[in-house]
Design a protein around this motif. Structure first.
Motif, PDB file in Angstrom:
ATOM      1  N   ASP A 480     -42.541 -15.212 -24.168  1.00 47.02           N
ATOM      2  CA  ASP A 480     -41.892 -15.092 -22.844  1.00 47.02           C
ATOM      3  C   ASP A 480     -42.573 -14.003 -22.023  1.00 47.02           C
ATOM      4  OD1 ASP A 480     -40.150 -15.786 -20.847  1.00 47.02           O
ATOM      5  OD2 ASP A 480     -38.487 -14.587 -21.592  1.00 47.02           O
ATOM      6  N   LYS A 482     -43.950 -12.352 -18.942  1.00 45.86           N
ATOM      7  CA  LYS A 482     -43.741 -12.429 -17.501  1.00 45.86           C
ATOM      8  C   LYS A 482     -43.644 -11.007 -16.973  1.00 45.86           C
ATOM      9  CE  LYS A 482     -38.793 -13.250 -18.357  1.00 45.86           C
ATOM     10  NZ  LYS A 482     -37.667 -14.170 -18.109  1.00 45.86           N
ATOM     11  N   SER A 483     -43.753 -10.854 -15.663  1.00 50.17           N
ATOM     12  CA  SER A 483     -43.808  -9.504 -15.091  1.00 50.17           C
ATOM     13  C   SER A 483     -42.502  -8.746 -15.262  1.00 50.17           C
ATOM     14  CB  SER A 483     -44.194  -9.571 -13.614  1.00 50.17           C
ATOM     15  OG  SER A 483     -43.299 -10.407 -12.892  1.00 50.17           O
ATOM     16  N   TYR A 522     -43.949 -19.591 -15.641  1.00 47.48           N
ATOM     17  CA  TYR A 522     -44.798 -18.980 -16.664  1.00 47.48           C
ATOM     18  C   TYR A 522     -45.014 -19.914 -17.865  1.00 47.48           C
ATOM     19  CZ  TYR A 522     -43.625 -14.575 -14.263  1.00 47.48           C
ATOM     20  OH  TYR A 522     -43.462 -13.580 -13.345  1.00 47.48           O
ATOM     21  N   SER A 541     -49.265 -17.793 -19.969  1.00 46.62           N
ATOM     22  CA  SER A 541     -48.272 -16.967 -19.276  1.00 46.62           C
ATOM     23  C   SER A 541     -48.911 -15.698 -18.721  1.00 46.62           C
ATOM     24  CB  SER A 541     -47.132 -16.614 -20.235  1.00 46.62           C
ATOM     25  OG  SER A 541     -46.496 -17.772 -20.721  1.00 46.62           O
ATOM     26  N   VAL A 544     -50.624 -16.294 -15.446  1.00 44.31           N
ATOM     27  CA  VAL A 544     -49.729 -16.281 -14.286  1.00 44.31           C
ATOM     28  C   VAL A 544     -49.498 -14.843 -13.811  1.00 44.31           C
ATOM     29  CG1 VAL A 544     -47.445 -16.909 -13.425  1.00 44.31           C
ATOM     30  CG2 VAL A 544     -48.613 -18.412 -15.048  1.00 44.31           C
ATOM     31  N   VAL A 545     -49.347 -13.903 -14.778  1.00 43.14           N
ATOM     32  CA  VAL A 545     -49.172 -12.488 -14.421  1.00 43.14           C
ATOM     33  C   VAL A 545     -50.405 -11.971 -13.674  1.00 43.14           C
ATOM     34  CG1 VAL A 545     -48.844 -10.156 -15.319  1.00 43.14           C
ATOM     35  CG2 VAL A 545     -47.571 -12.061 -16.321  1.00 43.14           C
ATOM     36  N   GLU A 548     -50.157 -13.094 -10.196  1.00 43.91           N
ATOM     37  CA  GLU A 548     -49.173 -12.266  -9.481  1.00 43.91           C
ATOM     38  C   GLU A 548     -49.818 -10.975  -8.997  1.00 43.91           C
ATOM     39  OE1 GLU A 548     -44.818 -11.888 -10.679  1.00 43.91           O
ATOM     40  OE2 GLU A 548     -45.710 -12.669 -12.505  1.00 43.91           O
ATOM     41  N   PRO A 555     -43.863 -16.222  -9.072  1.00 43.19           N
ATOM     42  CA  PRO A 555     -44.327 -17.392  -9.839  1.00 43.19           C
ATOM     43  C   PRO A 555     -43.745 -18.710  -9.360  1.00 43.19           C
ATOM     44  CG  PRO A 555     -42.809 -16.054 -11.131  1.00 43.19           C
ATOM     45  CD  PRO A 555     -43.159 -15.253  -9.928  1.00 43.19           C
TER      46      PRO A 555
END
Length: 686
Positions: A480, A482-483, A522, A541, A544-545, A548, A555
């Protein structure tokens, strides 16, 4: 019409409020539920209507218009009939998204313990909650039939568990054959219907039984003997509830005034625990005055013993249910490790001021986090987890042991846990500067991150993931990234956090088959299609960061249209159309060089490759980011050197062209000279 599953009726009429209807047809109606005037039920959420047009009559939840099949005080459950979602189509891309009835604003939740998410037919189905994938499974076609083959194991049928605290959900279906259906259902239904003719139809609507949890507020029943339970509903203020029970000495309905009565086992337990000591105090009361004194002492002593026994048994029950025996077994070879890993409930209650609302740092899908201070002065973050799935206890305890042994400067340290409370408590080091998400997307932030900091944070996170994937004794996949799961300390160093969905795997495993879990925007599309999570899913994932950090965009955005609502897709399409610099964050464009930005963008594109085998490993990603950062530092050092030594003579830009591209050189005349004798130190073109 197919009859619904049979429901055993064991409740006595006395469980209803005096003077109120105790049954509707074959269904017992215990208080706080009731039929008739508002005096018969606690509030409108518990009001039932008895529909006499059926034979036998059927009760319905008035507020939700759902048929009630059974109510249990012991389990705090209510079984209702729930609609089935069906999608049909001949194309694999044909899909349907239907949101079922919402339980928001009510004291009801869909039970994880008693329900399953089932898919009949062949196709894909996911359960989402506010845009977050909560569960999913995929069934495959066999001989053009929709009948399950040898049970519900993936051929024309699949089943999976659902998350805790689920009060609303959407069902997204993609049919591979004629039709596919997805629905929540009481897991007992799966075993009872071997013919797999699943539906109980009313007015053309297919229904299946679903189990709901219900709760009450403590202040409404001040005389209840029970234990605290928090429903942390996603996106809403948590509801503090009071699960009532008559207690060790009594039985009956604890929600009614004088509804509890003494049971025989209470007297037996008292004689067993106190033996002759209790009767000694009674027999000692020969004298009137002395007898009264001894009686008071005896009653107080009896109360303390009963309370101590009850608290001890509760702690033992929670400790065993939360995997405490397994944790002891895992740490039995190292007593120092065991002492370090486990915290007492009393210690953490003191550290958090009894989990005071003012100490809450945040709430998420895995639980509520409180700020606390241990007796040795350490500041910690205490996560009050959601109820642990007992079928996953071994995995949970293994992860506690493994994560508590991790030692990486860019991974939030898990200090230990407490298992003697109703839900597990996890203790982490405290990180003071919030999430990366906030620093990227909060435009009101007084201290925005510079591009140089963006690059360093990306490098630190990549290094941490590479460590988890390849440098630990057992590889760990985060699952998981993610930012919001990347924290920043007081020096803006990155700390990877929230391992609530992480998994550790044996070295000889090539992939990890699991329930689909993650966050929209993500989530690795290859993982969603195959349900097989690999280290490359973390790589996607992380890609994706990176995007960003480059664009400053979220996202998922509803302001973008179609498939470009996904930031990953928006980024890849912009690159194909040679307009990447149009979507980059203006602050990034101002502070970063074109070479740096393109190098990071190219790396992000490779991380977002739809085929996992074509993505780099996290170790390769970390190495490339370190190289980009090193080049930036060398460039800064060279620029500083020119400024310090000084330049004599003029400088002229020289434009070079090879017919395809144009570059610029800065040619220095008379060279760079020393400050002492004027002799040239450098005479080259840079």
């Amino acid at each position: 019409m197919i009859a619904p599953p049979s429901i055993a009726v064991a409740a006595a009429p006395s469980l209803a409020k005096p003077g109120c209807q105790a049954y509707c047809g074959n269904v017992s109606i215990p208080y706080p539920f009731g039929i008739g005037s508002n005096n018969c039920y606690e509030d409108h959420n518990y009001a039932l209507t008895c529909n006499q047009s059926f034979d036998p009559p059927k009760p319905y939840l008035t507020s939700l218009s759902l048929e009630v099949l059974a109510v249990s005080l012991t389990n705090r459950t209510i079984i209702i009939n729930n609609p089935v979602v069906t999608g049909c189509g001949n194309s694999p891309r044909h899909g349907v998204s239907v949101t079922n009835k919402s339980l928001e604003g009510t004291p009801f939740l869909f039970s994880r313990e008693y329900n399953k998410f089932v898919v009949l037919g062949c196709g894909n189905a996911i359960l989402d909650h506010g845009g977050i994938v909560m569960a999913g499974c995929s069934s495959f076609c066999y001989e053009n039939s929709t009948t399950p083959v040898m049970g519900c194991y993936g051929i024309n049928c699949c089943e999976t568990t659902i998350p805790f605290d689920l009060n609303r959900y959407g069902v997204n279906l993609s049919a591979k054959g004629d039709c596919v259906s997805g629905f929540l259902v009481d897991e007992k239904w799966i075993g009872e219907y071997s013919s797999w003719n699943p539906r109980y139809s009313v007015n053309g609507i297919d229904l299946v039984p679903v189990v709901l949890l219900w709760s009450v507020r403590r202040e409404e029943f001040p005389n209840c003997v029970g234990y605290d339970n928090t429903f942390s509903l996603s996106g809403n203020t948590p509801i503090i509830t009071w699960a009532c029970e008559c207690g060790w000495a009594e039985e009956g309905n604890p929600y009614l005034a004088n509804g509890c009565r003494e049971s025989m086992h209470f007297h037996m337990a008292i004689h067993t625990e106190l033996d002759h000591g209790h009767f000694f105090w009674i027999s000692a009361g020969v004298g009137i005055s002395m007898g009264a004194l001894f009686l008071i002492i005896g009653i107080f002593w009896l109360y303390k013993i009963v309370l101590r026994i009850k608290n001890k048994k509760r702690k033992e029950k929670f400790f065993k249910r939360n995997g405490g025996l397994l944790l002891q077994q895992q740490t039995s070879m190292d007593k120092g490790s065991a002492e370090k890993t486990h915290f007492s409930a009393k210690e953490l209650e003191k550290a958090t001021d009894n989990f005071n609302e003012n100490r809450i740092l945040g709430r998420g899908g895995q639980g509520t986090v409180y700020k606390g201070m241990l007796t040795d002065g350490r500041i910690v973050a205490v996560k009050k987890s959601k109820i642990v799935d007992e079928s996953q206890l071994e995995q949970f305890i293994n992860e506690v042991v493994i994560l508590s042994q991790l030692n990486h400067r860019n991974v939030v340290k898990l200090l230990g846990c407490c298992l003697e409370t109703e839900v597990p408590l996890l203790v982490y080091e405290f990180i003071s500067n919030g999430t990366l998400f906030k620093h990227i997307h909060d435009q009101s932030n007084e201290f925005p991150l510079l591009w140089e900091m963006h690059l360093r944070i990306a490098t630190e996170v990549a290094g941490a993931l590479a460590y988890l994937h390849s440098s630990t004794s057992i590889p760990i996949y985060h699952r998981d990234i993610k930012s919001t799961n990347i924290l920043l300390d007081d020096k803006y160093r990155a700390k990877v956090s929230d391992f609530g969905t992480s998994r550790s795997i044996a070295i000889d495993q090539t992939h990890l088959t699991t329930l689909v879990k993650g966050t929209f925007g993500y989530l690795d599309p290859e993982y969603f299609q195959s349900s097989q999570f690999t280290e490359k899913s973390d790589v996607y994932s992380f890609g994706v960061v990176l995007v960003e950090l480059l664009t400053g965009k979220k996202p998922i955005s509803m302001t973008r249209t179609g498939e470009q609502r996904s930031l990953a897709t928006h980024f890849l399409l912009s690159e194909e159309e040679n307009r990447l610099f149009e979507i980059f964050d203006p602050r990034v464009l101002k502070e970063g060089t074109k070479e740096e930005l393109m190098a990071v963008a190219n790396l992000a594109r490779r991380c977002l490759n739809l085929s996992g085998k074509n993505r780099p490993t996290m170790k390769e990603v970390a190495t490339e980011l370190e190289g980009i950062g090193t080049s930036k530092n060398k460039s800064s050092t060279l620029q500083t050197t020119f400024q310090e030594v000084g330049c004599t003579g003029g400088a002229e830009p020289v434009v070079l062209s090879d017919g395809n591209s144009t570059s610029m050189e800065l040619k220095f005349y008379n060279s760079i000279t020393s400050s002492s004798d004027g002799q040239p130190l450098l005479s080259n073109t840079i």
